[in-house]
Design a protein around this motif. Sequence first.
Motif, short mmCIF file in Angstrom:
data_model
loop_
_atom_site.label_atom_id
_atom_site.label_comp_id
_atom_site.label_asym_id
_atom_site.label_seq_id
_atom_site.Cartn_x
_atom_site.Cartn_y
_atom_site.Cartn_z
N ASN A 94 -3.45 3.31 -1.75
CA ASN A 94 -2.13 3.74 -1.28
C ASN A 94 -1.44 2.67 -0.43
OD1 ASN A 94 0.08 5.31 -0.79
ND2 ASN A 94 -0.94 6.71 0.62
N TYR A 95 -1.00 1.60 -1.07
CA TYR A 95 -0.18 0.59 -0.40
C TYR A 95 0.97 0.19 -1.33
CZ TYR A 95 -2.48 -2.96 -3.32
OH TYR A 95 -2.94 -3.69 -4.37
N GLU A 96 2.06 -0.27 -0.76
CA GLU A 96 3.26 -0.59 -1.52
C GLU A 96 3.03 -1.83 -2.38
OE1 GLU A 96 7.77 -0.23 -0.21
OE2 GLU A 96 6.92 -2.15 0.44
N LYS A 97 3.45 -1.73 -3.64
CA LYS A 97 3.30 -2.83 -4.58
C LYS A 97 4.68 -3.19 -5.13
CE LYS A 97 -0.96 -0.46 -5.78
NZ LYS A 97 -0.67 0.67 -4.87
N ILE A 98 5.10 -4.44 -4.95
CA ILE A 98 6.43 -4.89 -5.36
C ILE A 98 6.29 -6.13 -6.23
CG2 ILE A 98 8.69 -5.70 -4.58
CD1 ILE A 98 8.25 -4.20 -1.99
N LYS A 112 8.67 -1.42 -8.22
CA LYS A 112 8.01 -1.04 -6.97
C LYS A 112 7.23 0.25 -7.19
CE LYS A 112 10.16 0.81 -3.35
NZ LYS A 112 10.96 0.99 -2.11
N ASN A 113 6.05 0.28 -6.61
CA ASN A 113 5.25 1.50 -6.56
C ASN A 113 4.94 1.77 -5.10
OD1 ASN A 113 2.90 3.34 -6.61
ND2 ASN A 113 2.93 2.97 -8.81
N ASN A 114 5.30 2.96 -4.64
CA ASN A 114 5.12 3.29 -3.23
C ASN A 114 3.66 3.36 -2.81
OD1 ASN A 114 7.88 3.42 -2.79
ND2 ASN A 114 7.99 5.62 -3.26
N GLY A 115 2.79 3.46 -3.76
CA GLY A 115 1.37 3.50 -3.46
C GLY A 115 0.58 4.27 -4.49
N SER A 120 5.04 2.58 -11.92
CA SER A 120 5.96 1.84 -11.08
C SER A 120 7.40 2.07 -11.52
CB SER A 120 5.65 0.34 -11.13
OG SER A 120 4.39 0.08 -10.55
#
Length: 703
Positions: A94-98, A112-115, A120
């Motif tokens: 659960n961490y932000e992926k950009i 972007k995936n919020n977690g 995405s």
Amino acid sequence: MKNEALYVSAALCLAAVSNAQKKNVMYHYPQTPKVNHTDIYFGEKVEDPYHWLEDDQAVMTKEWVKKEVAFTKSILDKIPFRDKIRKELKDIWNYEKISAPFKEGDYTYFYKNNGLQAQSVLYRKDKNGKVEEFLDPNKFSKDGTTSLSGISFNKKGNLFAYKISEGGSDWNKIIILDVVTKKQIDETLKDVKFSGIAWLGDEGFFYSSYDKPKGSVLSAKTDTHKVYFHKLGTKQSQDKLILGGENFKRRYLSAYVTEDQRYLVISAANSTNGNELYIKDLKNKTELIPLQEGYEYNTEVVDTQGDEIYAITDKNAPNKRLVKFNIHNPEVWTDIIPERENVLNISKGGDYFFAQYMKDALSYVEQVEYSGKVIRTITLPGKGTARGFRGKKEDKELYYLFTNYITPSTTYKINVETGVSSVYQKPKVNFNPDNFVTEQVFYTSSDGTKIPMTISYKKGLKKNGKNPTLLYSYGGFNISLQPAFSVVNAIWMENGGVYAVPNIRGGGEYGKKWHDAGTKMQKKNVFNDFIAAGEWLQENGYTSRDYMAISGRSNGGLLVGATMTIRPDLAKVAFPGVGVLDMLRYNKFTAGAGWSYDYGMPEDSREMFEYLKSYSPVHNVKSGVCYPSTMIITSDHDDRVVPAHSFKFGAQLQAKQSCNNPVIIRIEHNAGHGAGRSTDQIIDENADLISFAFYEMGFRSLK
């Protein structure tokens, strides 16, 4: 088909018990009926008692699948720490992926995936800096199993087409939007497979597909690809056939329109290696001009400047070279970047080429003018993998990713004029690289060949033979395994695990010769290289048989299946994932015959048949042998490597296993070969993997 690892939380502490103390329990596997079926190759009869499992539409097969799913669940449910691992895995994930940004028309786009989002989301930013959601794949289906499998903007950036995959299938749909309004402007194109989307102005786009097969959509053979042009505002049934069909029968056709919109390029192939190449001058309305005929070489058009065409090829250059030729004299090729001792890959952006090389699977990159003059060597953040350096001719800034096994994937921005890089996006991963070690060693395979292997682990590791070790590789199709960070592997190492990746033959790390050394009648080199890696790790104290797991997916699933039948004593645990496991019938399903460059086909010759049969996992399971604790992994919608491979291998293992090491078949629902799975699906699979691995290595409790 790449790095599948095991997950465990940073707080996880397992108490081990001796494998000798395990209770000798023989499992009551679901009954798999044997039905008489015989295939004949060169006069030799080959019994196939589980042939009926190939029929994925049969009631009998569906009932068998239900029983296997229930049995697998009963085994996994008994692992006391499985739920805790799943929970901790979700926390870690659960961490932000950009993603790196990219420009199209008046907008800059990024994912972007919020977690923990299933898929995405594609966002965009206008010239005033306003950010908005552009396309959310999470709205495609309730369970997140319909994914975005490809996107394409036209040259002006005012039109957008995207592909969706339902349940992980390779059969896609194409949907077309107006970029400004985000509304669909044309009918949905259906039954598209193995296709790009190549726009031609505002008129429409080229795409590829097969006729929908009769019988099972998941397993029936597809061997006649076609390139169509879809004109906006018309029905798909009216789409113009450009190339393909019975008069030009090829298994794979792909279309590409050059950035300047002047040329249509079509690649044609019958296997995954070697291609024909054709080009059409759209400006001067020529016919398709053959640039390369036959299937001996791989050549791809990279860019064009007026009449000049730039292409990367392995013709007379096993490590590849960049060449240039004139459209009016396409037979004369001039080297722009000559072949070197290391393998070349090319990207372009900012009116430059970026020559991306591998040296022992590690990246180094040079910036090159179109004349071939090297401007600079790009200074990378360290030893590892650099990917990207792509953009449009007018871009002044490009982006690339850098990573290795102990460095989280970080996005860098580079100024193409100065060569100066700066961090653009760094993920907030709770991981300290200073606590870990990555080393590269070279070990000797059975025929004397030196093979590189990267081993990663936490500092302070004791080489006492008791470290849980995951040995992962692929070994095929010219695919290179370069170092890449994974939270999965990081947590595995955090808890004392060793993660080892040998760059075995069949891959592309050392060019075409390295690939060819692991194909057809040399395929056993791949298995021998993998076995030698496991032996080296054990001989040097990193691990031992009771603490080793072997893993691979797709062709890597074949690697694991062959290894565990050739050397059942090598590892305690085996994970053959979505594997090609029946080498006598792989070419009967979907596009399987296209893999023949690597494997050869049993019908080719008696010698080829006998060689394939000698290592085919399905045909080499023997009674009275103790095989590793095995979790076979497949999916009910895998229409690339059909589930029948895993079903038949699992049935053989369950029937002939002679010891108390369990054999289970994990069948993912509503998923395909691997791409497009939801976050929950990925987390659940890996929670099962780590639970099974540690439990079978003798770990029994959490502290």
